[in-house]
Scaffold this motif. Structure first.
Motif, PDB file in Angstrom:
ATOM      1  N   ASP A   1      -4.121  38.946 -55.444  1.00 19.01           N
ATOM      2  CA  ASP A   1      -3.690  38.212 -56.632  1.00 19.01           C
ATOM      3  C   ASP A   1      -4.762  37.241 -57.101  1.00 19.01           C
ATOM      4  O   ASP A   1      -5.732  36.948 -56.399  1.00 19.01           O
ATOM      5  CB  ASP A   1      -2.375  37.464 -56.376  1.00 19.01           C
ATOM      6  CG  ASP A   1      -2.479  36.479 -55.212  1.00 19.01           C
ATOM      7  OD1 ASP A   1      -3.551  35.880 -55.025  1.00 19.01           O
ATOM      8  OD2 ASP A   1      -1.480  36.299 -54.494  1.00 19.01           O
ATOM      9  N   LEU A   2      -4.559  36.762 -58.319  1.00 23.08           N
ATOM     10  CA  LEU A   2      -5.420  35.777 -58.969  1.00 23.08           C
ATOM     11  C   LEU A   2      -4.564  34.594 -59.391  1.00 23.08           C
ATOM     12  O   LEU A   2      -3.420  34.769 -59.815  1.00 23.08           O
ATOM     13  CB  LEU A   2      -6.086  36.373 -60.215  1.00 23.08           C
ATOM     14  CG  LEU A   2      -7.124  37.478 -60.031  1.00 23.08           C
ATOM     15  CD1 LEU A   2      -7.328  38.214 -61.348  1.00 23.08           C
ATOM     16  CD2 LEU A   2      -8.442  36.886 -59.559  1.00 23.08           C
ATOM     17  N   GLN A   3      -5.135  33.390 -59.315  1.00 20.04           N
ATOM     18  CA  GLN A   3      -4.440  32.193 -59.771  1.00 20.04           C
ATOM     19  C   GLN A   3      -5.434  31.299 -60.504  1.00 20.04           C
ATOM     20  O   GLN A   3      -6.570  31.124 -60.054  1.00 20.04           O
ATOM     21  CB  GLN A   3      -3.826  31.422 -58.595  1.00 20.04           C
ATOM     22  CG  GLN A   3      -2.758  32.182 -57.828  1.00 20.04           C
ATOM     23  CD  GLN A   3      -1.505  32.442 -58.649  1.00 20.04           C
ATOM     24  OE1 GLN A   3      -1.171  31.661 -59.541  1.00 20.04           O
ATOM     25  NE2 GLN A   3      -0.817  33.535 -58.352  1.00 20.04           N
ATOM     26  N   ALA A   4      -4.995  30.731 -61.623  1.00 15.60           N
ATOM     27  CA  ALA A   4      -5.852  29.835 -62.405  1.00 15.60           C
ATOM     28  C   ALA A   4      -5.249  28.439 -62.430  1.00 15.60           C
ATOM     29  O   ALA A   4      -4.023  28.272 -62.484  1.00 15.60           O
ATOM     30  CB  ALA A   4      -6.012  30.352 -63.836  1.00 15.60           C
ATOM     31  N   SER A   5      -6.124  27.422 -62.399  1.00 14.55           N
ATOM     32  CA  SER A   5      -5.676  26.037 -62.484  1.00 14.55           C
ATOM     33  C   SER A   5      -6.775  25.206 -63.127  1.00 14.55           C
ATOM     34  O   SER A   5      -7.948  25.592 -63.131  1.00 14.55           O
ATOM     35  CB  SER A   5      -5.334  25.479 -61.097  1.00 14.55           C
ATOM     36  OG  SER A   5      -6.485  25.482 -60.267  1.00 14.55           O
TER      37      SER A   5
END
Length: 330
Positions: free
Chosen positions: A211-215
């Motif tokens: 998965d990928l997560q952006a912040s």
């Protein structure tokens, strides 16, 4: 004689004979004043509004994100590459699909389908489209550095290199010109690279999950974290099509940073790379290439390269054990 315009402009107008016959009718009536156009005050107001509106548009084009922000220096990539050694012989069979079906990767997607983009939302200082751009660019780097056959076989590095921020290119180039296991200059920290003299792909349908997560890290920076596991079906280089196939697994945990300039140019800053890969032999160097142990092989005796505690710049040599449950059941 008076012309027609003069007559029409007169403030007083004489009633007609028929109108004057009415009782108590005055001889003349007053015309309402004519409005020849906007007053001077109205014209000035319209002009001021137009100037203010034009100035706002101009400033928005010149400085779309407000006052210019100081560009944060690009940090060098920090990398950790950990070989995972099997405890016994590497399992294998001539059928790659059978291996996948009897491994933890049985339900993994194929190729880029295993790197889905999450539902994106705007942050305090970045729009939804900017977040999507960051996620898409990070995915593009992962695909190019983990799935492109020309990259996997060591023939090319350009597909991955072309996505890097210009300030990281020197470190990238040095990693391939003068590889070193110093936590900064290992090619296998930048991309997945198999020793072409030892192994080749037996199936180009690489299995992937993650998965990928952006912040938002601050008002001028987005960060994307990626955690993906890649499973490659391999056979010895030059072997016949019916030669035994084995699985090679690489887990990559990557951290990307994006400034507004990076978003505009679709480039990435790769901040951290944590890689686990196996089956590998701890005694073999995994800095430049991964040298997978193939079907029927066992890890050579011996541990990883020594670590000198007196050398402050000497990284700790690491090696792990590949869990039996991570291998296919043959």
């Amino acid at each position: 004689m008076f012309d027609e315009s003069f007559v029409r402009a007169a403030r007083l107008q004489e009633y007609s004979a028929e109108e004057r016959m009415a009782d108590h009718a005055p001889a003349v009536r007053r015309r309402p004043p004519l409005h020849r156009g906007l007053t001077r005050q109205a014209l000035i107001l319209v002009l001021l509004i137009a100037v203010a509106f034009g100035t706002a548009i101009y400033m928005g084009v010149r400085h779309p994100y407000g006052s210019p922000e100081t560009r944060r220096p690009v940090e060098p990539l920090r990398m950790t590459v950990i070989p995972l050694a099997p405890t016994g012989k590497v399992p294998g069979t001539a059928d790659a699909e059978y291996l996948y079906a009897h491994s933890p990767a049985a339900q993994y997607e194929v190729g880029a389908e295993g790197i889905p983009l999450p539902a994106s939302r705007s942050t305090a200082h970045f729009s939804d489209s900017e977040v999507v751009t960051a996620l898409t660019t990070a995915k593009d780097y992962i695909v190019r550095s983990s799935l492109y056959p020309e990259v996997l076989t060591g023939r090319q590095v350009r597909p991955a290199r072309s996505l890097l921020d210009a300030d990281q290119l020197d470190q990238f180039d040095q990693s391939f010109d003068r590889p070193a296991g110093d936590g900064r200059h290992a090619p296998t920290g930048w991309l997945v690279r198999l020793d072409p003299s030892r192994a080749q792909l037996a199936d180009d349908r690489i299995r992937v999950q993650g998965d990928l997560q952006a912040s938002e890290s601050d008002s001028g920076t987005l960060e994307v974290t990626a955690d993906h596991t890649f499973v490659y079906a391999l056979r010895p280089t030059g072997a016949a099509a019916n030669a035994p196939v084995s699985l090679f697994t690489v887990r990559r945990e990557l951290t990307f940073r994006f400034t507004r300039d990076d978003l505009r140019t679709h480039q990435v800053q790769l901040l951290a790379s944590y890689v686990q890969a196996g089956p590998l032999a701890c005694a073999e160097d995994s800095t430049s290439y991964f040298r997978p142990l193939l079907a029927g092989q066992t890890a050579h005796t011996g541990g990883p390269a020594g670590t000198d505690p007196y050398e402050t710049d000497s990284p700790t040599a690491l090696c792990g054990t590949l869990a039996a449950g991570a291998e296919p059941k043959v």
